[in-house]
Each structure stands twice: as C-alpha cells, then as structure tokens.
Scaffold this motif. Structure first.
Motif, mmCIF file in Angstrom:
data_model
loop_
_atom_site.group_PDB
_atom_site.id
_atom_site.type_symbol
_atom_site.label_atom_id
_atom_site.label_comp_id
_atom_site.label_asym_id
_atom_site.label_seq_id
_atom_site.Cartn_x
_atom_site.Cartn_y
_atom_site.Cartn_z
ATOM 1 N N GLU A 151 0.833 -1.207 0.000
ATOM 2 C CA GLU A 151 0.000 0.000 0.000
ATOM 3 C C GLU A 151 0.872 1.263 0.000
ATOM 4 N N ALA A 152 1.973 1.236 0.739
ATOM 5 C CA ALA A 152 2.884 2.385 0.764
ATOM 6 C C ALA A 152 3.548 2.571 -0.606
ATOM 7 N N VAL A 153 3.870 1.463 -1.271
ATOM 8 C CA VAL A 153 4.451 1.532 -2.613
ATOM 9 C C VAL A 153 3.434 2.139 -3.575
ATOM 10 N N LYS A 154 2.190 1.700 -3.458
ATOM 11 C CA LYS A 154 1.120 2.226 -4.311
ATOM 12 C C LYS A 154 0.995 3.738 -4.137
ATOM 13 N N LYS A 155 1.013 4.199 -2.891
ATOM 14 C CA LYS A 155 0.925 5.640 -2.602
ATOM 15 C C LYS A 155 2.125 6.383 -3.174
ATOM 16 N N ARG A 156 3.306 5.795 -3.022
ATOM 17 C CA ARG A 156 4.521 6.430 -3.523
ATOM 18 C C ARG A 156 4.454 6.568 -5.049
ATOM 19 N N LEU A 157 3.958 5.551 -5.709
ATOM 20 C CA LEU A 157 3.828 5.613 -7.167
ATOM 21 C C LEU A 157 2.785 6.653 -7.580
ATOM 22 N N GLN A 158 1.702 6.763 -6.833
ATOM 23 C CA GLN A 158 0.694 7.790 -7.121
ATOM 24 C C GLN A 158 1.299 9.187 -6.999
ATOM 25 N N ARG A 159 2.077 9.395 -5.942
ATOM 26 C CA ARG A 159 2.720 10.708 -5.749
ATOM 27 C C ARG A 159 3.747 10.976 -6.847
ATOM 28 N N ALA A 160 4.471 9.933 -7.243
ATOM 29 C CA ALA A 160 5.458 10.082 -8.313
ATOM 30 C C ALA A 160 4.755 10.448 -9.619
ATOM 31 N N LYS A 161 3.634 9.804 -9.905
ATOM 32 C CA LYS A 161 2.887 10.099 -11.141
ATOM 33 C C LYS A 161 2.389 11.536 -11.138
ATOM 34 N N ALA A 162 1.944 12.021 -9.986
ATOM 35 C CA ALA A 162 1.480 13.409 -9.887
ATOM 36 C C ALA A 162 2.640 14.363 -10.160
ATOM 37 N N ARG A 163 3.817 14.069 -9.579
ATOM 38 C CA ARG A 163 4.994 14.908 -9.819
ATOM 39 C C ARG A 163 5.399 14.866 -11.295
ATOM 40 N N LEU A 164 5.333 13.668 -11.883
ATOM 41 C CA LEU A 164 5.705 13.534 -13.289
ATOM 42 C C LEU A 164 4.742 14.300 -14.198
ATOM 43 N N THR A 165 3.471 14.234 -13.900
ATOM 44 C CA THR A 165 2.477 14.966 -14.692
ATOM 45 C C THR A 165 2.768 16.456 -14.656
ATOM 46 N N ASP A 166 2.989 16.987 -13.465
ATOM 47 C CA ASP A 166 3.296 18.417 -13.324
ATOM 48 C C ASP A 166 4.581 18.780 -14.071
ATOM 49 N N CYS A 167 5.593 17.962 -13.903
ATOM 50 C CA CYS A 167 6.894 18.223 -14.526
ATOM 51 C C CYS A 167 6.781 18.205 -16.050
ATOM 52 N N VAL A 168 6.127 17.198 -16.601
ATOM 53 C CA VAL A 168 5.995 17.086 -18.058
ATOM 54 C C VAL A 168 5.208 18.274 -18.605
ATOM 55 N N GLU A 169 4.117 18.628 -17.944
ATOM 56 C CA GLU A 169 3.319 19.772 -18.402
ATOM 57 C C GLU A 169 4.151 21.060 -18.393
ATOM 58 N N ARG A 170 4.970 21.257 -17.342
ATOM 59 C CA ARG A 170 5.830 22.450 -17.275
ATOM 60 C C ARG A 170 6.859 22.446 -18.408
ATOM 61 N N LYS A 171 7.510 21.314 -18.610
ATOM 62 C CA LYS A 171 8.544 21.224 -19.659
ATOM 63 C C LYS A 171 7.951 21.484 -21.041
ATOM 64 N N LEU A 172 6.784 20.925 -21.296
ATOM 65 C CA LEU A 172 6.161 21.116 -22.605
ATOM 66 C C LEU A 172 5.672 22.553 -22.783
ATOM 67 N N ALA A 173 5.194 23.156 -21.710
ATOM 68 C CA ALA A 173 4.749 24.545 -21.785
ATOM 69 C C ALA A 173 5.934 25.474 -22.068
ATOM 70 N N VAL A 174 7.077 25.194 -21.432
ATOM 71 C CA VAL A 174 8.287 25.991 -21.678
ATOM 72 C C VAL A 174 8.748 25.801 -23.114
ATOM 73 N N ALA A 175 8.717 24.542 -23.593
ATOM 74 C CA ALA A 175 9.131 24.258 -24.967
ATOM 75 C C ALA A 175 8.202 24.936 -25.965
ATOM 76 N N GLU A 176 6.925 24.984 -25.646
ATOM 77 C CA GLU A 176 5.939 25.633 -26.523
ATOM 78 C C GLU A 176 6.180 27.127 -26.593
ATOM 79 N N GLY A 177 6.577 27.731 -25.473
ATOM 80 C CA GLY A 177 6.813 29.172 -25.420
ATOM 81 C C GLY A 177 8.144 29.581 -26.026
ATOM 82 N N ALA A 178 9.062 28.633 -26.176
ATOM 83 C CA ALA A 178 10.407 28.956 -26.707
ATOM 84 C C ALA A 178 10.389 29.229 -28.183
#
Length: 178
Positions: A151-178
C-alpha cells in the motif's frame, strides 16, 4: 491540390506511429509481437481507410483496430495468457489520448520530457518508478526491496505520477513558449 487517400494515410500514420507502437508494446510486452501487430494494424487500417471518419481523431481509430488484433492474438495463442481485458486496453487508449492533448509537437517530445522528469525525481520516487515500469516488478516485490508495504508503494507511485504529470506539463509549456 487535393490530398489523395495514400497521402492522407501516410500523413496520419506518421503523426500516430510512435503513439501506436507505445500502445502495442504496453499491451503485449514483447517487441517482436508488437512489431507484427503494428504491421497488421497498418494493413488493416489501409484496407479500411474508407471506413475512417475524418471528423474523428485517427489515433483512437488505429488503437481500436490494434486492440481487436491484440485480443485476437491472445485468443489464438494457447501458450500465452492474455494480460489485458478489453477494459484495460480501453483505459490505456484513454491515457494515450490524455498524453496527446498535452502541448508539444510530437509524441517523441513528450516522451523526452517524461524521461527527463523521471531522471529528476527524488530518489525515493525514482526508485519506485524504475522498479515498477522499467523492471516491471509488482507492488509486493517493490515493497520487499524498499522495505515498504504494498500500500505504501502504491501511494509512492501515485505521488510520483502526480509529480511527473506536473513536470511534463511544465517542460512542454516551456518548450511551446520557446
């Protein structure tokens, strides 16, 4: 100048090939089988191009063809148990549609952003992600190695996915603005 069916097909395939390959490899986990199913999907799509509704997205139409071929592959193969039910393939298709709506010109841009974001994760998240998605370990196996409950692993993966989603969206937004 009007685009003929062959040109239309080539353009649409070029735009969707990487996403289709990712879908097939996630579904069958065997690169050779995925490549065969890719070719079969392309042949079927070419033969049925008249059935394609140009008002709808081409990627989901291709994945629909591929999903039927994946299920037929598992039904025909007595030595391989089918890891995916139609609902799982539908969910995978929906996730790819979500990725497709992110900014960025191509699937490879999005994949590159994801790789960079995985590399930038804090160790406790990065280790869990790599064990789950690179090494394809189950939650219990990851928990054993990290000394966590499943269950702790599941939670950790959920948190990692949330961080990855935010990170990817930021990187793509920066790339779009460049």
């Amino acid at each position: 100048m009007a685009i003929d069916a062959k040109q239309l097909f080539e353009i649409l395939v070029r735009e969707n090939a990487d996403m289709l390959i990712a879908y097939l490899r996630a579904a069958v986990r065997d690169a050779a089988v995925a490549d065969d199913l890719f070719q079969e999907t392309m042949l079927t799509a070419w033969r049925r191009l008249e059935d394609y509704d140009r008002a709808r997205a081409f990627g989901p139409w291709l994945r629909g063809i591929a999903a039927k071929l994946i299920l037929a592959h598992y039904r025909a193969s007595v030595r391989v148990a089918a890891p995916h039910e139609p609902a799982v393939l539908e969910h995978l298709g929906q996730r790819l549609d979500q990725i497709h709506t992110l900014q960025g010109d191509a699937f490879n841009d999005k994949l590159d952003a994801l790789r960079k974001c995985v590399d930038a994760l804090p160790d406790k998240y990065g280790a869990a992600v790599r064990m789950r998605y690179h090494r394809e370990l189950g939650l219990a196996e990851i928990g054993e190695q990290l000394q966590l409950t499943a269950e702790a692993v599941k939670k950790r993966l959920q948190r990692a996915k949330a961080r990855l989603t935010d990170c990817v969206e930021r990187k793509l937004a920066v790339a779009e603005g460049a």
